[in-house]
Design a protein around this motif. Structure first.
Motif, PDB file in Angstrom:
ATOM      1  N   HIS A   1       0.849  -1.197   0.000  1.00  0.00           N
ATOM      2  CA  HIS A   1       0.000   0.000   0.000  1.00  0.00           C
ATOM      3  C   HIS A   1       0.883   1.245   0.000  1.00  0.00           C
ATOM      4  N   ASP A   2       0.659   2.111  -0.986  1.00  0.00           N
ATOM      5  CA  ASP A   2       1.444   3.345  -1.106  1.00  0.00           C
ATOM      6  C   ASP A   2       2.948   3.067  -1.105  1.00  0.00           C
ATOM      7  N   GLY A   3       3.350   1.995  -1.784  1.00  0.00           N
ATOM      8  CA  GLY A   3       4.763   1.689  -1.912  1.00  0.00           C
ATOM      9  C   GLY A   3       5.388   1.004  -0.718  1.00  0.00           C
ATOM     10  N   HIS A   4       4.571   0.623   0.276  1.00  0.00           N
ATOM     11  CA  HIS A   4       5.097  -0.030   1.475  1.00  0.00           C
ATOM     12  C   HIS A   4       4.392  -1.369   1.693  1.00  0.00           C
ATOM     13  N   LEU A   5       5.126  -2.314   2.288  1.00  0.00           N
ATOM     14  CA  LEU A   5       4.515  -3.570   2.709  1.00  0.00           C
ATOM     15  C   LEU A   5       3.968  -3.402   4.125  1.00  0.00           C
ATOM     16  N   ILE A   6       2.678  -3.612   4.297  1.00  0.00           N
ATOM     17  CA  ILE A   6       2.059  -3.546   5.618  1.00  0.00           C
ATOM     18  C   ILE A   6       2.153  -4.916   6.263  1.00  0.00           C
ATOM     19  N   SER A   7       2.564  -4.952   7.515  1.00  0.00           N
ATOM     20  CA  SER A   7       2.747  -6.216   8.222  1.00  0.00           C
ATOM     21  C   SER A   7       1.411  -6.950   8.382  1.00  0.00           C
ATOM     22  N   PRO A   8       1.394  -8.271   8.133  1.00  0.00           N
ATOM     23  CA  PRO A   8       0.169  -9.048   8.366  1.00  0.00           C
ATOM     24  C   PRO A   8      -0.330  -8.933   9.805  1.00  0.00           C
ATOM     25  N   GLY A   9       0.606  -8.741  10.740  1.00  0.00           N
ATOM     26  CA  GLY A   9       0.196  -8.581  12.135  1.00  0.00           C
ATOM     27  C   GLY A   9      -0.694  -7.375  12.352  1.00  0.00           C
ATOM     28  N   ARG A  10      -0.602  -6.405  11.450  1.00  0.00           N
ATOM     29  CA  ARG A  10      -1.444  -5.210  11.551  1.00  0.00           C
ATOM     30  C   ARG A  10      -2.795  -5.399  10.867  1.00  0.00           C
ATOM     31  N   PHE A  11      -2.795  -6.007   9.674  1.00  0.00           N
ATOM     32  CA  PHE A  11      -4.056  -6.015   8.924  1.00  0.00           C
ATOM     33  C   PHE A  11      -4.878  -7.303   9.064  1.00  0.00           C
ATOM     34  N   ILE A  12      -4.231  -8.440   9.365  1.00  0.00           N
ATOM     35  CA  ILE A  12      -4.997  -9.688   9.483  1.00  0.00           C
ATOM     36  C   ILE A  12      -6.044  -9.613  10.608  1.00  0.00           C
ATOM     37  N   PRO A  13      -5.700  -9.132  11.823  1.00  0.00           N
ATOM     38  CA  PRO A  13      -6.731  -9.042  12.869  1.00  0.00           C
ATOM     39  C   PRO A  13      -7.908  -8.160  12.472  1.00  0.00           C
ATOM     40  N   VAL A  14      -7.641  -7.091  11.714  1.00  0.00           N
ATOM     41  CA  VAL A  14      -8.727  -6.216  11.263  1.00  0.00           C
ATOM     42  C   VAL A  14      -9.617  -6.949  10.261  1.00  0.00           C
ATOM     43  N   LEU A  15      -8.981  -7.691   9.340  1.00  0.00           N
ATOM     44  CA  LEU A  15      -9.754  -8.463   8.365  1.00  0.00           C
ATOM     45  C   LEU A  15     -10.626  -9.506   9.051  1.00  0.00           C
TER      46      LEU A  15
END
Length: 241
Positions: free
Chosen positions: A35-49
């Motif tokens: 996202h926006d040229g950066h890799l977002i950690s799964p630890g950040r987005f998986i719990p939200v998903l």
């Protein structure tokens, strides 16, 4: 929604190595978000998903992408190693999972033993009867089932002998704790020994040092996965590896 529509989700693959020979036995597909040229950690987005229910859409995208990549390998004359994909508890209840997976295999003309399914052990603690029935139906259809995150806090040794599975994946934290205290090392050794007696192969996640690797080899662990061998790789880099 925008991330999926814009192709921001991709998958990486972490190699799994057979300890006795060093041979690449397979890999685990892991989702990444650019996202926006950066890799977002799964630890950040998986719990939200998981909280919002969007985990199903992303999982489905990963399954489709991995199957398509495996088909591409075969079309290029490359025999792929089996690749495992994650299946959440939510997926089992939101999809007719058996028909969905059968359809995916038909669409890309794959063998089920090239496309392995990982189901976390915690999924079995809620409405386990339905999940076990689904897992049995998947195995009857030829899919191999790996119990993921074993030792993450819900498991009992009895679980190993009662759950339908084709492989047991040892949780990363369970692994790391095992090398901090002798009593935990004995527990890890006992789990591997029980799995061996049941003819269920074990896969250790999070192997980072030679000490851990050689200790697991002494215990009889079959397959290892972790930074000691390789970080998760984009598909093209995994092919070269």
């Amino acid at each position: 929604k925008h991330g999926l529509a814009n192709g921001e989700f991709i998958f990486y693959i972490q190699p799994q190595v057979f300890e006795k020979t060093g041979q690449i036995m397979g890999g685990e597909a892991l989702v990444r978000w650019q996202h926006d040229g950066h890799l977002i950690s799964p630890g950040r987005f998986i719990p939200v998903l998981e909280k919002t229910g969007y985990i199903c859409a992303v999982d489905c995208f990963v399954w489709q992408s991995v199957a398509q990549w495996l088909r591409d390998l075969l079309d290029r004359g490359i025999t792929p190693v089996p690749v495992s994909v994650n299946v959440s508890r939510v997926d089992i209840f939101d999809y007719d999972l058996v028909d969905h997976m059968k359809g995916l295999i038909r669409e890309f003309d794959l063998s089920p033993d090239e496309f392995l399914l990982e189901i976390t052990e915690s999924a079995y603690t809620q409405d386990s009867a339905q999940i076990i029935n689904t897992v049995n139906a998947l195995r009857e259809a030829g899919f191999h089932i790996e119990i993921d995150d074993f030792g993450s806090g819900y498991s009992s040794l009895n679980m190993i002998s009662t759950l339908p599975m084709d492989a047991l994946k040892l949780d990363m934290e369970f692994m790391h704790n095992a090398f901090k205290e002798r009593k935990n090392t004995k527990m890890l050794d006992a789990v591997i020994d029980i799995a061996y007696s049941l003819e269920v192969p074990t896969i250790a996640e999070g192997v980072e040092t030679a000490e851990q690797m050689f200790a697991l080899k002494e215990m009889g662990c079959d397959i290892v996965q972790g930074f000691y061998f390789s970080r998760p790789l984009p598909p093209e880099a995994f092919e070269r590896f």
